[in-house]
Scaffold this motif. Structure first.
Motif, PDB file in Angstrom:
ATOM      1  N   ASP A  37       0.883  -1.037   0.350  1.00 18.22           N
ATOM      2  CA  ASP A  37       0.143  -0.054  -0.183  1.00 18.22           C
ATOM      3  C   ASP A  37       0.466   1.070   0.340  1.00 18.22           C
ATOM      4  N   VAL A  38       0.379   2.224  -1.038  1.00 22.17           N
ATOM      5  CA  VAL A  38       1.113   3.647  -1.000  1.00 22.17           C
ATOM      6  C   VAL A  38      -0.397   4.390  -1.007  1.00 22.17           C
ATOM      7  N   SER A  39       0.528   6.104  -0.020  1.00 23.54           N
ATOM      8  CA  SER A  39      -0.087   7.082  -0.032  1.00 23.54           C
ATOM      9  C   SER A  39      -0.200   7.668  -1.752  1.00 23.54           C
ATOM     10  N   GLU A  40      -1.408   7.832  -2.181  1.00 20.06           N
ATOM     11  CA  GLU A  40      -1.644   8.406  -3.135  1.00 20.06           C
ATOM     12  C   GLU A  40      -0.336   9.713  -4.006  1.00 20.06           C
ATOM     13  N   TYR A  56     -10.960   4.128  -5.353  1.00 18.70           N
ATOM     14  CA  TYR A  56     -10.351   3.319  -4.939  1.00 18.70           C
ATOM     15  C   TYR A  56      -8.852   3.075  -3.701  1.00 18.70           C
ATOM     16  N   ARG A  57      -7.889   1.308  -4.254  1.00 13.15           N
ATOM     17  CA  ARG A  57      -7.226   1.938  -3.442  1.00 13.15           C
ATOM     18  C   ARG A  57      -5.595   2.252  -4.204  1.00 13.15           C
ATOM     19  N   THR A  58      -4.586   2.679  -3.680  1.00 12.51           N
ATOM     20  CA  THR A  58      -3.210   2.780  -4.402  1.00 12.51           C
ATOM     21  C   THR A  58      -2.438   2.076  -4.006  1.00 12.51           C
ATOM     22  N   LEU A  59      -1.259   0.638  -4.708  1.00  9.78           N
ATOM     23  CA  LEU A  59      -0.945  -0.327  -4.527  1.00  9.78           C
ATOM     24  C   LEU A  59       0.193   0.176  -5.287  1.00  9.78           C
ATOM     25  N   GLU A  60       1.780  -0.354  -4.723  1.00 15.49           N
ATOM     26  CA  GLU A  60       3.343  -0.925  -5.971  1.00 15.49           C
ATOM     27  C   GLU A  60       3.010  -2.365  -5.814  1.00 15.49           C
ATOM     28  N   LEU A  61       3.444  -2.979  -7.293  1.00 16.86           N
ATOM     29  CA  LEU A  61       3.343  -3.974  -7.316  1.00 16.86           C
ATOM     30  C   LEU A  61       4.888  -4.271  -8.051  1.00 16.86           C
TER      31      LEU A  61
END
Length: 161
Positions: A37-40, A56-61
């Protein structure tokens, strides 16, 4: 007192069991740690945002690591998704992860797929609820997925182009 032969057999049994269990554990790793999870506000959009959902949810992959891992996934023509032992976890909007058994599931004609080997498509079936399905791809444009659940569809797309 045990003989050397029985001690050696017991030792070999434990070593074999260790390696088998290690193989099973690594084969069933679900790679949930690929998502963070990351802050937008920490995202620097490098291109235009064509899709801006209402919630929505912001994530880093870790996309490179995921691509490397996916190269080991069995192909659908050899393994049915319900029989696949390869598991992957994908994020859901409620901050949970859903685990899927997956297979590589090509959708392009063989000639086209040979011309664009960097485009791969996959099919997954939920391990908890077998009715939950996922279709996803990894392309030069990023990771895209659609998860079909009993409560509706969930989309995973890059933040921007």
């Amino acid at each position: 007192m045990r003989s050397k032969s029985s001690s050696m057999k017991l030792f070999i049994f434990f070593i074999t069991t260790f390696f088998v269990m290690t193989s099973v554990i690594s084969a069933q790793s679900n790679f949930a740690d690929l998502w963070n999870d990351v802050s937008e506000t920490s995202i620097s959009a490098t291109g235009y945002r064509y899709i801006i959902p209402e919630s929505y949810r912001t994530l880093e992959l870790e996309l490179q690591e995921l691509s490397t891992i996916l190269s080991q996934v069995p192909q659908e023509k050899f393994t049915k998704v319900k029989d696949s032992k390869f598991l992957i976890s994908l994020p859901l909007p409620d901050n949970s992860l859903e685990t899927f058994a997956i297979v590589e599931s090509p959708v392009m004609a063989e000639e086209l797929a040979a011309r664009y080997p960097q485009i791969k498509t996959y099919l997954g079936q939920g391990t908890f609820d077998k009715r939950t399905r996922v279709r996803f791809d990894v392309t030069p444009a990023g990771f895209h997925a659609i998860i079909f659940t009993k409560n509706g569809s969930v989309y995973i797309d890059p933040y921007s182009q």
